[in-house]
Design an enzyme around this catalytic site. Structure first.
Site, PDB file in Angstrom:
ATOM      1  N   SER A  34       0.847  -1.287   0.041  1.00 46.93           N
ATOM      2  CA  SER A  34       0.274  -0.133  -0.257  1.00 46.93           C
ATOM      3  C   SER A  34       0.743   1.229   0.049  1.00 46.93           C
ATOM      4  CB  SER A  34      -0.836  -0.169   1.139  1.00 46.93           C
ATOM      5  OG  SER A  34      -1.713   1.083   1.111  1.00 46.93           O
ATOM      6  N   TYR A  92      -4.256   8.756  -7.183  1.00 45.27           N
ATOM      7  CA  TYR A  92      -3.510   7.768  -6.429  1.00 45.27           C
ATOM      8  C   TYR A  92      -3.976   7.393  -4.976  1.00 45.27           C
ATOM      9  CZ  TYR A  92       0.573   5.534  -4.540  1.00 45.27           C
ATOM     10  OH  TYR A  92       1.712   4.656  -3.940  1.00 45.27           O
ATOM     11  N   LYS A  97      -5.314   3.887  -2.936  1.00 48.03           N
ATOM     12  CA  LYS A  97      -4.617   3.407  -1.830  1.00 48.03           C
ATOM     13  C   LYS A  97      -5.613   3.468  -0.454  1.00 48.03           C
ATOM     14  CE  LYS A  97      -0.676   2.307  -3.709  1.00 48.03           C
ATOM     15  NZ  LYS A  97      -0.414   0.841  -3.960  1.00 48.03           N
TER      16      LYS A  97
END
Length: 276
Positions: free
Chosen positions: A133, A147, A151
């Site tokens: 992660s 992004y 995550k």
């Protein structure tokens, strides 16, 4: 001795390749998967590493890689969901296709591989699933909204999944690096561009420069490989593992400080030189 076996996705470069080599150095069997194994020359020279074709967006390739690795090594003990990349920049410049591709790889790809290995881990009454992660799964920075979204999704999914699979002895573990010196800023990054949109130019220029500066003092991927190795050998059900001093610091500050205070610290570093 009962040699342990890992299957790792995205092993052709960066953290994935370093991790494959690290585990091999420590006596593990490594099923190193990638989209085009024919291009890989270094890993195929290491005796306890075998290469497999796997695209996390292709269900058939996932099934075949898992089946072949089990056939070759006799078992899989640990899955490392490492394949991923960064799609970054001003959100308004992002295309629908770029956003979809980012989620297809970073979120749905992880889910695809995990879903296919779970029946095997259930049957053998044990296994460890390690997701690479990011500290960006629990905190945020400018230019990384898409992004970060992947995550954060990965963190929430893993936190929930651990409840379901614990009864079968399956452990879920998230590795949370900070800035790492890999090809993340080069080959592995997709930059949002829209030449007709100029309003963000100054902000983008300043924040990009400041973000790039933060990577200059970053450790290399071996610090992440060491953390992954630690998690793989940890028999507890601990979920999260910060993977660098920077990650530990930022995640601790985020836990201790009000969001507004924390964001002002981030802004003072990443937005340094920019005034509204």
């Amino acid at each position: 001795m009962n040699t342990q076996t890992i299957l790792i996705t995205g092993a052709s470069s960066g953290i994935g390749k370093i991790t494959a080599k690290y585990f091999a150095e420590h006596g593990w069997n490594v099923a190193a998967t990638m989209r085009t194994p024919a291009k890989e020359t270094e890993l195929k020279q290491i005796p306890n590493i075998k290469l497999y074709q796997l695209d996390v967006t292709d269900e058939a390739s996932i099934a075949k890689a898992i089946e072949d690795a089990i056939k070759d090594f006799g078992k899989i003990d640990v899955l490392i969901n490492n394949a991923g990349y960064g799609a970054v920049g001003i959100f308004e410049k992002a295309t629908k296709e770029q956003i979809q591709k980012q989620f297809d790889t970073n979120v749905f790809g992880v889910m695809n591989v995990t879903r296919q290995i779970l029946p095997y881990f259930r049957a053998k009454k044990g296994g460890t699933i390690i997701n690479v992660s990011s500290m960006g799964g629990r905190i945020t920075f400018p230019l990384y909204s898409v992004y970060h979204a992947t995550k954060w999704a990965l963190e929430g999914w893993a936190e929930s999944l651990q409840f379901e699979v614990r009864q079968f002895g399956v452990r879920i573990k998230n590795i949370e690096p900070g800035a790492i010196k890999t090809d993340f800023l080069g080959r592995s990054m997709d930059i949002f561009k829209k030449e007709s949109l100029k309003d963000y130019d100054r902000y983008e220029e300043i924040t990009t420069k400041n973000m790039d500066e933060s990577y200059k003092s970053a450790p290399d991927g071996r610090v992440v490989a060491k953390t992954i190795f630690k998690a793989a050998n940890d028999s507890s059900f601990k979920l999260r593992y910060p993977a660098s001093p920077q990650s530990s610091m930022f995640l601790t500050l985020r836990k201790l400080l009000p969001l507004g205070v924390f964001n002002s610290i981030v802004g003072s570093v990443i937005e340094k030189g920019f005034k509204n």
